[in-house]
Design a protein around this motif. Structure first.
Motif, PDB file in Angstrom:
ATOM      1  N   LYS A  70       0.840  -1.203   0.000  1.00 27.93           N
ATOM      2  CA  LYS A  70       0.000   0.000   0.000  1.00 27.93           C
ATOM      3  C   LYS A  70       0.872   1.249   0.000  1.00 27.93           C
ATOM      4  O   LYS A  70       0.614   2.202  -0.722  1.00 27.93           O
ATOM      5  N   ALA A  78       2.589   1.710  -3.334  1.00 26.12           N
ATOM      6  CA  ALA A  78       1.604   2.124  -4.338  1.00 26.12           C
ATOM      7  C   ALA A  78       1.267   3.606  -4.149  1.00 26.12           C
ATOM      8  O   ALA A  78       1.198   4.373  -5.116  1.00 26.12           O
ATOM      9  N   ARG A  79       1.096   4.012  -2.892  1.00 32.89           N
ATOM     10  CA  ARG A  79       0.733   5.413  -2.614  1.00 32.89           C
ATOM     11  C   ARG A  79       1.862   6.339  -3.052  1.00 32.89           C
ATOM     12  O   ARG A  79       1.650   7.377  -3.679  1.00 32.89           O
ATOM     13  N   HIS A 115       2.148   6.576  -6.751  1.00 35.90           N
ATOM     14  CA  HIS A 115       1.026   7.373  -7.239  1.00 35.90           C
ATOM     15  C   HIS A 115       1.289   8.868  -7.008  1.00 35.90           C
ATOM     16  O   HIS A 115       1.198   9.682  -7.921  1.00 35.90           O
ATOM     17  N   ARG A 172       0.132   3.338 -13.585  1.00 39.80           N
ATOM     18  CA  ARG A 172      -1.195   2.903 -13.104  1.00 39.80           C
ATOM     19  C   ARG A 172      -1.234   1.390 -12.950  1.00 39.80           C
ATOM     20  O   ARG A 172      -1.762   0.862 -11.971  1.00 39.80           O
ATOM     21  N   ILE A 210       0.794   0.244  -9.965  1.00 41.80           N
ATOM     22  CA  ILE A 210       0.088   0.559  -8.723  1.00 41.80           C
ATOM     23  C   ILE A 210      -1.021  -0.455  -8.463  1.00 41.80           C
ATOM     24  O   ILE A 210      -1.157  -0.983  -7.359  1.00 41.80           O
ATOM     25  N   SER A 211      -1.800  -0.755  -9.516  1.00 38.89           N
ATOM     26  CA  SER A 211      -2.919  -1.665  -9.219  1.00 38.89           C
ATOM     27  C   SER A 211      -2.442  -3.098  -9.067  1.00 38.89           C
ATOM     28  O   SER A 211      -3.092  -3.894  -8.395  1.00 38.89           O
ATOM     29  N   ARG A 232      -1.486  -3.012  -5.272  1.00 34.33           N
ATOM     30  CA  ARG A 232      -2.640  -2.986  -4.382  1.00 34.33           C
ATOM     31  C   ARG A 232      -3.785  -2.316  -5.129  1.00 34.33           C
ATOM     32  O   ARG A 232      -3.841  -1.083  -5.219  1.00 34.33           O
ATOM     33  N   SER A 292      -6.739  -0.319  -6.144  1.00 38.29           N
ATOM     34  CA  SER A 292      -7.489   0.652  -5.354  1.00 38.29           C
ATOM     35  C   SER A 292      -8.953   0.237  -5.252  1.00 38.29           C
ATOM     36  O   SER A 292      -9.616   0.539  -4.279  1.00 38.29           O
ATOM     37  N   ASP A 329      -9.722  -1.394  -1.964  1.00 36.80           N
ATOM     38  CA  ASP A 329      -9.940  -0.510  -0.818  1.00 36.80           C
ATOM     39  C   ASP A 329     -11.197   0.340  -0.987  1.00 36.80           C
ATOM     40  O   ASP A 329     -11.874   0.659  -0.020  1.00 36.80           O
ATOM     41  N   GLN A 330     -11.502   0.712  -2.244  1.00 37.97           N
ATOM     42  CA  GLN A 330     -12.618   1.650  -2.433  1.00 37.97           C
ATOM     43  C   GLN A 330     -13.967   0.951  -2.577  1.00 37.97           C
ATOM     44  O   GLN A 330     -14.966   1.409  -2.035  1.00 37.97           O
TER      45      GLN A 330
END
Ligand code: ATP
Ligand code: MG
Length: 376
Positions: free
Chosen positions: A170, A173-174, A177, A224, A227-228, A231, A233, A236-237
């Motif tokens: 996480k 990834a953050r 990003h 992108r 990142i995915s 983790r 998104s 989490d969303q």
């Protein structure tokens, strides 16, 4: 005098016959090779009390006691001190069945009391044997307990490392990003402005700028994707089920095999906490990754449902079928990791395949447990 090196052996005799107790005392006193200390009890209740309070090294138990049968004594002793004090049953001459039953119920050995008292000569040797066995048994129990403890430590460590890994993913990834994603978007925006300015001034923009804008766009898309992969998104969303659906589609897009994902209403209606959501997602992800990497399949499907309070996640493919050896391979951590993740939540994981008939992976996750732990 006993030999100086002979360790003291505390023997409790539970025997209502005074003559037999005296005979035993004499036999022990006459024995030169051992240093026996004899504790005596006349009936069963007294014997149990002394056993618990004084913890003798072993017990000689007369089968016929006034208050308890030998079997009752063994049962009660085993409840009070399971497997701690070995018992030798002293039976009558015609009591083979009694001896066998005593051994079945937990007596370690037996001796037949013959009228001539020969059994008294055999007693020290028999006690030696029984204590040796007890020491081996104690050692075995200790080793087993240590093994269990170290296994559970390893499990806790593996679970802890999983949590760290997820947190680390996480965080990376953050950071990618926020730092890299932001930079690339900035670069692309500057290039667009530069192109626009040139056009406003009536000049042809340098073709390299257009190419750079294309490269920046590719870099943004790569970022992108990375990142995915780290983790998603969506996990989490939107939660686990949209994430599983999304990932299954991604597999189709990236690998070319057809995929299908069915999340039945019973699963959609189930709320999984964050840890279990991650676990279910990672298992679906690893299973689909395996299909792509190993199965030579053309189709894979994911099914999630809740049946009788148990969440079932099934991933099937129509590939070559996992071989038994695949499950034992020492270099493979994927399936092992899935087992560990599952065990941590009191679940159960099965992977099975038929040559040419594809592979099925099924996760069973009891939700009662989940709810209990979720409320804790
Ligand atoms: N769907 C499948 N179809 C056929 N074989 C499979 C399938 N899934 C796994 N296997 C076999 O089982 C082995 C073990 O899988 P596992 O996921 O544990 O390790 P891996 O994928 O080889 O390595 P990694 O540790 O990177 O996951 C694989 O090497 C493969 O031979
Ligand atoms: Mg794998």
């Amino acid at each position: 005098m006993p030999l100086p090196q002979a360790p003291r052996v505390r023997v409790l005799i539970v025997e209502d016959d005074t003559v037999d107790r005296i005979a035993c005392r004499r036999a022990f006193a006459a024995d030169r090779a051992h240093s026996f200390e004899l504790l005596e009890a006349e009936h069963g209740e007294e014997g149990l009390e002394r056993a618990v309070a004084e913890r003798p090294d072993c017990i000689l138990l007369d089968y016929n006691l006034p208050d308890l049968s030998g079997l009752e004594f063994i049962d009660r002793l085993d409840t009070a001190l399971p497997g701690v004090i070995p018992v030798m049953m002293l039976t009558g001459a015609d009591s083979a069945a009694v001896a066998a039953e005593s051994m079945r119920r937990g007596a370690r050995d037996y001796l037949v009391k013959d009228v001539d008292g020969h059994y008294l000569e055999l007693l020290p040797g028999a006690i030696d044997r029984m204590l040796r066995e007890q020491r081996l048994l104690d050692e075995k129990r200790r080793t087993e307990a240590e093994l269990r403890e170290s296994q559970s430590e390893l499990r806790r460590l593996a679970a802890y490392q999983e949590t760290i890994k997820e947190e680390e993913r996480k965080r990376i990834a953050r950071e990618i990003h926020d730092e890299l994603g932001g930079l690339l978007t900035g670069i692309k925006a500057y290039i667009s402005v530069a192109i626009e300015r040139a056009q406003r001034d009536g000049r042809e923009a340098d073709p390299l700028l257009g190419e750079t804008a294309g490269l920046a766009q590719t870099a943004i898309e790569t970022v992108r994707r990375v990142i995915s992969d780290l983790r998603p998104s969506v996990l989490d969303q939107l939660g686990v089920w949209p994430a599983v659906e999304w990932y299954t589609e991604q597999v189709a897009i990236r690998s070319g095999i057809t995929t299908e994902c069915r999340i039945l209403p019973s699963a959609i209606a189930t709320e999984l906490d964050a840890e279990r959501s991650t676990m279910v997602f990672r298992i679906a992800q690893e299973a689909l990754t395996n299909v792509v990497r190993h199965a030579q399949a053309t189709h894979a499907s994911v099914l999630a449902e809740v049946v009788h309070g148990v969440l079932l996640l099934t991933v099937t493919d129509n590939g070559k079928g996992i071989e038994a050896g695949g499950l034992l391979s020492r270099d493979s951590w994927g399936i092992l990791g899935m087992h560990e993740r599952t065990r941590r939540f009191a679940g159960d994981l099965k992977v099975f395949g038929e040559p040419g008939q594809g592979t099925t992976l099924q996760l069973r996750l009891p939700l009662d447990q989940e709810q209990k732990q979720g409320q804790a």
